[in-house]
Design a protein around this motif. Structure first.
Motif: not given
Ligand code: ADP
Ligand code: ASP
Ligand code: MG
Length: 406
Positions: A154, A208, A7
């Motif tokens: 994610d 984050k 990703k």
């Protein structure tokens, strides 16, 4: 054949140049003989910009239409990434989340993944193609596009890795998971590995670098998640279940979050059922409440405080005011200038001294703690927004996290 889901986050695909260099890395992995499924986020701040654009047109856009709009950010990035791969001579194809087999429920903007049918992915991999999937989105039963919440690419990556039995690699703009946000604490240390539980606490309290739901999924399907830099060849951080518990009595990391607002209902009558009466309508309005504290009652009334995201205050206040009227609470007070700082580590709750050291450190830094909440492996303090960064730095030093061994 070995199979990997990689990703690439928004900052890693923010410009044409970055897309090209990420494409080169993807091609290298494929050339080395691995099947590659790439999940991309929208370029740079595209998602934020689309949200802003929508609100400039209609202050209350419908969630379904927002999903049609927001999903285009990832779609755009997926097509551009495939074009970059084609320019390098690689075989590649872009797929929307729905085409890649992701089905979700109908809760637009925070849909849950119901199922993944990997048939199309498997067929394309058989053809020897690199697949670039648009992250953050799936299709509902009605074939409407639905997005799965901020940071959802994610989660997309971990979900596809689970469905394919593939390795999972999350590439971003830092080299891994650090003891604190490296942009806030310059001497923060990169962790070699971290447990799902600790990462989940850090993520859900503001770190984050990983979306909390992605960590949760990884833990459910026992998928090791590697977090690493999208262009540098540096070792990253492995999030997994088998972390060595040796020396577990320690603070592993510090998370902070500026996106905190506090709402207090004053003089709430103290009788059974009152908490349900307050929180049911908030849940019905899809407002996610974080920390909740109720004070000891005096004269049969009590104050009840909870925190929510700043952006939710406008939506929450009418609901809370209505509740206050119904249950006979005196007053509703909102404070949007809050933040929170958390220390996380397996065993900190059972070992005495961590809480005391945290509170002492904050007090010596002149920081007022408004609310404290804990889990078995976390202590969180709600503090004024403008003291959050000082709090992170002071705690990082107090727990000597700059000395963590790599
Ligand atoms: P992406 O666009 O790749 O999804 P994000 O911006 O969502 O990237 O997440 C990466 C950012 O997370 C980093 O730039 C860093 O500032 C921030 N961050 C916060 N806490 C941490 C931490 N403990 N370790 C690493 N990065 C962190
Ligand atoms: N683009 C989406 C967001 O900004 C999803 C993601 O990047 O993970 O939240
Ligand atoms: Mg992210």
């Amino acid at each position: 054949m070995s199979l990997v889901v990689q990703k690439y986050g928004g900052s890693s695909v923010a410009t044409a140049e970055k897309i090209k260099s990420v494409a080169a890395r993807i091609k290298r992995t494929a050339d080395a003989g691995s099947g590659v499924v790439v999940v991309v986020s929208a370029m740079g701040d595209t998602t934020d910009e689309l949200i802003e654009l929508a609100h400039a047109i209609n202050p209350h856009p419908e969630a379904r239409e927002m999903d049609v709009l927001l999903s285009t950010g990832e779609t755009q990035a997926s097509a551009l990434m495939v074009m970059a791969l084609h320019a390098l001579g690689a075989e590649a194809i872009s797929l929307s989340g729905g085409q890649a087999g992701m089905r979700t429920d109908r809760v637009h903007r925070s849909a849950r993944i119901l199922d993944i049918d990997p048939a199309r992915l498997k067929a394309e991999l058989e053809r020897g193609r690199i697949i670039v999937v648009a992250g953050f989105q799936g299709l509902t039963e009605d074939l409407d596009v639905a997005t799965i919440g901020r940071g959802g690419s994610d989660t997309t990556a971990v979900a596809f890795a689970a469905a394919l039995g593939a390795r999972c690699e999350i590439y971003t703009d830092v080299e891994g998971v650090y003891t604190a946000d490296p942009r806030v604490v310059p001497d923060a240390r990169k962790l070699k590995d971290i447990s799902y539980e600790e990462m989940l606490e850090l993520a859900s309290k503001g770190a984050k670098v990983m979306a909390p739901r992605a960590v949760e999924l990884g833990s459910v399907y026992n998928i090791g998640i590697l977090v690493a830099h999208s262009t540098k060849d540096a070792p990253g951080t492995l999030i997994h279940g088998g972390v060595d518990m040796e020396g577990f009595n320690r603070v592993r990391g510090i998370a902070h979050d500026m996106d905190v607002a506090k709402i207090t209902l004053r003089h709430v009558p103290d009788r059974p059922g009152i908490a349900a009466e307050i929180f049911e309508p908030l849940a019905d309005a899809n407002l996610s409440v974080d920390t909740i504290v109720q004070n000891v009652s005096e004269n049969n009334t009590t104050d009840l405080t909870f925190t929510i995201a700043k952006n939710d205050v406008k939506r929450a206040l009418p609901v809370v005011n209505e509740i206050a009227k119904t249950i006979g609470a005196k007053e509703v007070v909102a404070d949007e200038k809050m933040g929170k700082v958390s220390i996380v580590g397996t065993g900190i709750q059972s070992a005495p001294g961590y809480a005391a050291r945290m509170f002492r450190t904050l007090s010596e830094a002149g920081i007022n703690i408004e609310i404290i909440s804990t889990s078995e492996i976390r202590i969180t303090c709600i503090v004024p927004e403008n003291s959050v960064l000082d709090a992170v730095r002071a705690l990082h030093a107090a727990f000597e996290l700059e000395k963590v061994e790599l």
